[in-house]
Motif scaffolding. Structure first.
Motif, short mmCIF file in Angstrom:
data_model
loop_
_atom_site.label_atom_id
_atom_site.label_comp_id
_atom_site.label_asym_id
_atom_site.label_seq_id
_atom_site.Cartn_x
_atom_site.Cartn_y
_atom_site.Cartn_z
N ALA A 29 82.99 72.90 31.15
CA ALA A 29 81.85 72.21 31.77
C ALA A 29 81.88 72.34 33.28
CB ALA A 29 81.86 70.74 31.37
N ILE A 32 80.74 76.05 34.09
CA ILE A 32 79.32 76.23 33.83
C ILE A 32 78.48 75.35 34.75
CG2 ILE A 32 77.48 76.01 32.10
CD1 ILE A 32 79.67 76.43 29.95
N TYR A 54 67.69 74.29 32.33
CA TYR A 54 68.96 74.11 31.61
C TYR A 54 69.38 72.65 31.63
CZ TYR A 54 73.91 74.58 30.44
OH TYR A 54 75.16 74.43 29.86
N VAL A 58 69.38 70.36 28.19
CA VAL A 58 70.67 70.01 27.59
C VAL A 58 70.91 68.51 27.63
CG1 VAL A 58 73.17 70.25 27.82
CG2 VAL A 58 71.71 72.25 28.06
N ILE A 89 82.83 74.42 22.83
CA ILE A 89 81.59 75.02 23.34
C ILE A 89 80.50 73.96 23.48
CG2 ILE A 89 79.72 76.62 22.78
CD1 ILE A 89 81.87 78.37 21.39
N ILE A 93 79.06 72.66 27.02
CA ILE A 93 77.66 72.86 27.40
C ILE A 93 76.98 71.53 27.72
CG2 ILE A 93 75.40 73.56 26.48
CD1 ILE A 93 76.83 75.83 25.02
N TYR A 94 77.18 70.56 26.84
CA TYR A 94 76.53 69.26 27.04
C TYR A 94 76.99 68.61 28.35
CZ TYR A 94 75.07 64.43 26.11
OH TYR A 94 74.50 63.19 26.20
N SER A 96 78.30 70.03 30.92
CA SER A 96 78.00 70.85 32.11
C SER A 96 76.70 70.44 32.78
CB SER A 96 77.96 72.33 31.74
OG SER A 96 76.82 72.62 30.92
#
Length: 214
Positions: A29, A32, A54, A58, A89, A93-94, A96
């Motif tokens: 995180a 990213i 993004y 997200v 992953i 992503i969440y 980040s």
């Protein structure tokens, strides 16, 4: 509480998985999110639009939905990961998206004159950002990023929906096996505190160490 003391190994295994999951996904995180934050402050409009899209997409999507989409949805198109990498992953992503906004706020807190002075010396925008601005920005937001890390410890429990054997998953199984949910989940609460409280102390110490004196 004897059910807790009789099953300390179950709690220990779950805590190890939770800590590993949290640390690895936070690392992802941070990388990213920093890149997305750079997009958000870029002088190139399309990059700013991509960064904003993004972040808004997200962080507006429930974490459970992301887990289901990644673990079950991608298998429909022939893409499949093991449970633990999938959890890293998805959580990375969440998280980040929140890291990106925090880093962006740190970038905006850096005096504009420093960036202008760096550009006057002939540095390009990427050089100004990565060499001059970001090191200061990250030092400014250590405490808020620490808050995101602690929130991630708790968010990692959502990984149990895809049967990742973290603390939450192990405790849920133990509660079902023993039919004693109250002491088991009380033990789980204490186990999470044993992770989050030392994390908070370390984050506070790091914040004091790297804080920019004004």
């Amino acid at each position: 509480m004897d059910v807790v003391f009789d099953n300390l190994d179950v709690f220990a295994r779950g805590m190890r998985t939770t800590v590993s999951l949290t640390v690895l996904s936070f690392g992802a995180a941070l990388v990213i999110g920093t890149v997305v934050a750079a997009f958000r402050v870029s002088p190139i409009p399309p990059l700013r639009w991509v960064g904003a899209l993004y972040v808004e997409t997200v962080r507006s999507t429930p974490l459970t939905v992301l887990f289901v989409l990644f673990f079950f949805g991608l298998t429909k198109v022939g893409i499949q990961y093991d449970k633990f990498p999938t959890a890293i992953i998805v959580l990375g992503i969440y998280t980040s998206a929140f890291v990106a906004e925090m880093v962006r706020s740190g970038i905006n807190a850096v005096a504009r004159g420093q960036a202008e002075a760096a550009r006057a010396l002939g540095l390009t925008f990427p050089q100004v950002l990565w060499v001059v601005v970001l090191p200061q920005a990250l030092r400014t937001v250590v405490a808020p990023l620490g808050g995101i890390f602690i929130a991630l410890v708790k968010n990692s429990s959502i990984a149990s929906v895809i049967a990742v054997a973290d603390l939450s998953y192990n405790v849920d199984l133990l509660a079902q096996d023993t039919a004693r949910p109250i002491p088991v989940f009380l033990g789980a609460a204490i186990a999470y505190l044993l992770i989050t409280i030392p994390s908070g102390v370390l984050i506070e110490a790091l914040d004091r160490r790297v804080a920019i004196r004004r």
